[in-house]
Scaffold this motif. Structure first.
Motif, PDB file in Angstrom:
ATOM      1  N   ILE A   8       0.831  -1.205   0.000  1.00  0.00           N
ATOM      2  CA  ILE A   8       0.000   0.000   0.000  1.00  0.00           C
ATOM      3  C   ILE A   8       0.864   1.252   0.000  1.00  0.00           C
ATOM      4  O   ILE A   8       1.749   1.408   0.842  1.00  0.00           O
ATOM      5  CB  ILE A   8      -0.948   0.008   1.219  1.00  0.00           C
ATOM      6  CG1 ILE A   8      -1.865  -1.212   1.175  1.00  0.00           C
ATOM      7  CG2 ILE A   8      -1.765   1.292   1.256  1.00  0.00           C
ATOM      8  CD1 ILE A   8      -2.740  -1.377   2.403  1.00  0.00           C
ATOM      9  N   ASP A  10       0.521   5.760  -1.022  1.00  0.00           N
ATOM     10  CA  ASP A  10      -0.474   6.830  -1.027  1.00  0.00           C
ATOM     11  C   ASP A  10      -1.275   6.864  -2.323  1.00  0.00           C
ATOM     12  O   ASP A  10      -2.358   7.466  -2.365  1.00  0.00           O
ATOM     13  CB  ASP A  10       0.211   8.190  -0.837  1.00  0.00           C
ATOM     14  CG  ASP A  10       0.750   8.371   0.567  1.00  0.00           C
ATOM     15  OD1 ASP A  10       0.585   7.445   1.394  1.00  0.00           O
ATOM     16  OD2 ASP A  10       1.342   9.424   0.847  1.00  0.00           O
ATOM     17  N   ILE A  35      -5.812   4.920  -5.998  1.00  0.00           N
ATOM     18  CA  ILE A  35      -6.442   5.647  -4.905  1.00  0.00           C
ATOM     19  C   ILE A  35      -6.541   7.122  -5.267  1.00  0.00           C
ATOM     20  O   ILE A  35      -5.595   7.705  -5.786  1.00  0.00           O
ATOM     21  CB  ILE A  35      -5.633   5.487  -3.603  1.00  0.00           C
ATOM     22  CG1 ILE A  35      -5.461   4.000  -3.261  1.00  0.00           C
ATOM     23  CG2 ILE A  35      -6.307   6.207  -2.441  1.00  0.00           C
ATOM     24  CD1 ILE A  35      -4.525   3.773  -2.108  1.00  0.00           C
ATOM     25  N   LEU A  39      -6.733  10.339  -0.169  1.00  0.00           N
ATOM     26  CA  LEU A  39      -7.389   9.292   0.609  1.00  0.00           C
ATOM     27  C   LEU A  39      -6.414   8.658   1.604  1.00  0.00           C
ATOM     28  O   LEU A  39      -6.787   8.301   2.721  1.00  0.00           O
ATOM     29  CB  LEU A  39      -7.970   8.230  -0.314  1.00  0.00           C
ATOM     30  CG  LEU A  39      -8.935   7.214   0.302  1.00  0.00           C
ATOM     31  CD1 LEU A  39     -10.052   7.906   1.074  1.00  0.00           C
ATOM     32  CD2 LEU A  39      -9.522   6.325  -0.777  1.00  0.00           C
ATOM     33  N   ILE A  40      -5.165   8.505   1.172  1.00  0.00           N
ATOM     34  CA  ILE A  40      -4.082   8.106   2.072  1.00  0.00           C
ATOM     35  C   ILE A  40      -2.985   9.142   1.934  1.00  0.00           C
ATOM     36  O   ILE A  40      -2.548   9.451   0.822  1.00  0.00           O
ATOM     37  CB  ILE A  40      -3.527   6.705   1.744  1.00  0.00           C
ATOM     38  CG1 ILE A  40      -4.603   5.636   1.907  1.00  0.00           C
ATOM     39  CG2 ILE A  40      -2.343   6.380   2.656  1.00  0.00           C
ATOM     40  CD1 ILE A  40      -4.117   4.226   1.600  1.00  0.00           C
ATOM     41  N   ILE A  45      -4.529   6.885   6.750  1.00  0.00           N
ATOM     42  CA  ILE A  45      -5.811   6.815   6.053  1.00  0.00           C
ATOM     43  C   ILE A  45      -6.673   7.993   6.489  1.00  0.00           C
ATOM     44  O   ILE A  45      -6.917   8.193   7.677  1.00  0.00           O
ATOM     45  CB  ILE A  45      -6.548   5.499   6.354  1.00  0.00           C
ATOM     46  CG1 ILE A  45      -5.668   4.294   6.004  1.00  0.00           C
ATOM     47  CG2 ILE A  45      -7.856   5.432   5.559  1.00  0.00           C
ATOM     48  CD1 ILE A  45      -6.293   2.958   6.374  1.00  0.00           C
ATOM     49  N   ASP A  47      -9.924   8.567   5.252  1.00  0.00           N
ATOM     50  CA  ASP A  47     -11.347   8.213   5.278  1.00  0.00           C
ATOM     51  C   ASP A  47     -11.452   6.694   5.211  1.00  0.00           C
ATOM     52  O   ASP A  47     -11.476   6.098   4.127  1.00  0.00           O
ATOM     53  CB  ASP A  47     -12.066   8.868   4.096  1.00  0.00           C
ATOM     54  CG  ASP A  47     -13.585   8.751   4.182  1.00  0.00           C
ATOM     55  OD1 ASP A  47     -14.066   7.799   4.833  1.00  0.00           O
ATOM     56  OD2 ASP A  47     -14.284   9.606   3.608  1.00  0.00           O
ATOM     57  N   ARG A  50     -14.672   5.071   3.408  1.00  0.00           N
ATOM     58  CA  ARG A  50     -14.625   5.258   1.951  1.00  0.00           C
ATOM     59  C   ARG A  50     -13.630   4.303   1.312  1.00  0.00           C
ATOM     60  O   ARG A  50     -13.920   3.691   0.278  1.00  0.00           O
ATOM     61  CB  ARG A  50     -14.258   6.702   1.637  1.00  0.00           C
ATOM     62  CG  ARG A  50     -14.264   7.012   0.143  1.00  0.00           C
ATOM     63  CD  ARG A  50     -13.858   8.443  -0.090  1.00  0.00           C
ATOM     64  NE  ARG A  50     -13.646   8.736  -1.497  1.00  0.00           N
ATOM     65  CZ  ARG A  50     -12.945   9.772  -1.949  1.00  0.00           C
ATOM     66  NH1 ARG A  50     -12.398  10.618  -1.086  1.00  0.00           N
ATOM     67  NH2 ARG A  50     -12.800   9.979  -3.244  1.00  0.00           N
ATOM     68  N   LEU A  51     -12.449   4.150   1.930  1.00  0.00           N
ATOM     69  CA  LEU A  51     -11.448   3.240   1.379  1.00  0.00           C
ATOM     70  C   LEU A  51     -11.938   1.801   1.452  1.00  0.00           C
ATOM     71  O   LEU A  51     -11.743   1.024   0.511  1.00  0.00           O
ATOM     72  CB  LEU A  51     -10.129   3.391   2.143  1.00  0.00           C
ATOM     73  CG  LEU A  51      -8.953   2.535   1.642  1.00  0.00           C
ATOM     74  CD1 LEU A  51      -8.668   2.800   0.172  1.00  0.00           C
ATOM     75  CD2 LEU A  51      -7.706   2.788   2.482  1.00  0.00           C
ATOM     76  N   ILE A  54     -14.323   1.202  -1.430  1.00  0.00           N
ATOM     77  CA  ILE A  54     -13.634   1.056  -2.723  1.00  0.00           C
ATOM     78  C   ILE A  54     -13.054  -0.347  -2.856  1.00  0.00           C
ATOM     79  O   ILE A  54     -13.183  -1.000  -3.901  1.00  0.00           O
ATOM     80  CB  ILE A  54     -12.518   2.113  -2.854  1.00  0.00           C
ATOM     81  CG1 ILE A  54     -13.128   3.514  -2.973  1.00  0.00           C
ATOM     82  CG2 ILE A  54     -11.622   1.809  -4.051  1.00  0.00           C
ATOM     83  CD1 ILE A  54     -12.101   4.632  -2.924  1.00  0.00           C
ATOM     84  N   ILE A  55     -12.408  -0.834  -1.785  1.00  0.00           N
ATOM     85  CA  ILE A  55     -11.801  -2.163  -1.831  1.00  0.00           C
ATOM     86  C   ILE A  55     -12.872  -3.242  -1.944  1.00  0.00           C
ATOM     87  O   ILE A  55     -12.740  -4.191  -2.728  1.00  0.00           O
ATOM     88  CB  ILE A  55     -10.928  -2.398  -0.582  1.00  0.00           C
ATOM     89  CG1 ILE A  55      -9.764  -1.404  -0.547  1.00  0.00           C
ATOM     90  CG2 ILE A  55     -10.386  -3.824  -0.564  1.00  0.00           C
ATOM     91  CD1 ILE A  55      -8.948  -1.439   0.736  1.00  0.00           C
ATOM     92  N   LEU A 147      -9.674  -0.752   9.088  1.00  0.00           N
ATOM     93  CA  LEU A 147      -9.998  -0.941   7.671  1.00  0.00           C
ATOM     94  C   LEU A 147     -10.270  -2.402   7.367  1.00  0.00           C
ATOM     95  O   LEU A 147     -11.295  -2.745   6.759  1.00  0.00           O
ATOM     96  CB  LEU A 147      -8.848  -0.420   6.802  1.00  0.00           C
ATOM     97  CG  LEU A 147      -8.948  -0.712   5.301  1.00  0.00           C
ATOM     98  CD1 LEU A 147     -10.104   0.069   4.682  1.00  0.00           C
ATOM     99  CD2 LEU A 147      -7.637  -0.368   4.596  1.00  0.00           C
TER     100      LEU A 147
END
Length: 230
Positions: A8, A10, A35, A39-40, A45, A47, A50-51, A54-55, A147
């Motif tokens: 992971i 940014d 991303i 968001l990152i 993180i 949000d 929200r993340l 998305i995942i 998360l």
């Protein structure tokens, strides 16, 4: 048995699906999730819901059903240090490492400390342990736990470097006979260089790269030469 390996940054989530069969691990597939900006930020993180959304959407789209993961992140807030400390039992060794990290790296109790024993050496007649230690802000670790809790995925390990793909490679016992082993992850925006000795991480370096810093289109090769052969 299936396992997800996350690298992971940014800007991207890179996911490797590994399936273990006996002593070997087979790569079943890969997935890259871009991303949105912000968001990152530097590993933090901004949000979490929200993340997670998305995942989850990508998981449904790609029919990813694995429920265990190893995660690796990068951040300038994560610090690394090689230490040489007296040999001790596990509990005592952990305390010594934490104290040394706080003193030598000027970090507080707000950091999570992890370490790997990479070897032994003798200093002035005393046997010492060579330690590769890292300190990561606890808020970063806690946010990623939240998360993956939302995703319903068990976080098996959390690594403060982009070397999860190396974990998949080293799961194959044949690689134990190839030590020392240099593993390099090449991305448009970074290099991650990891050196393994005796099936342990002896050195890791995350290098951010920018195309504008190099001349010509082959900037990745130039960046690789600069950082590996230095």
């Amino acid at each position: 048995m299936g396992l997800l390996s996350f690298d992971i940054t940014d800007k991207q989530l890179k996911i490797v699906r590994g399936v273990q069969s006996g002593a070997k691990v087979r790569i079943a597939g890969t997935l890259i999730i871009d991303i949105n900006d912000g968001l990152i930020v530097n590993g933090f993180i901004q949000d979490i819901p929200r993340l997670a959304s998305i995942i989850s959407e990508k998981f449904r789209e790609k029919r990813i059903v694995e429920k265990e993961a190893v995660v690796s992140i990068s951040s300038s807030q994560i610090v690394f240090k090689e230490l040489s400390i007296p040999q001790a039992k596990n509990a005592q060794l952990k305390t010594i490492v934490q104290n040394q990290i706080q003193q030598n790296m000027q970090v507080t109790d707000e950091y999570s400390v992890a370490y790997t024993i990479v070897g032994e050496e003798e200093v002035s007649g005393s046997k010492m342990c060579k330690i590769l230690a890292s300190a990561c802000p606890k808020t970063v670790v806690d946010d990623f736990r939240k998360l993956f809790g939302m995703l319903g995925v068990t976080l098996k390990s959390f690594s403060a470097s982009c070397s999860c793909i190396a974990r998949v490679v080293l799961a194959d016992n044949k690689n134990r006979d190839k030590m020392p082993l240099l593993v390099i992850q090449i991305d448009d925006n970074f290099l991650n260089i990891s050196l393994f000795e005796q099936n342990q991480l002896a050195f890791s370096r995350h290098v951010s790269i920018d195309k504008d810093d190099y001349e010509g289109e082959d900037y990745l090769t130039q960046a690789l030469n600069d950082n590996v052969f230095r």
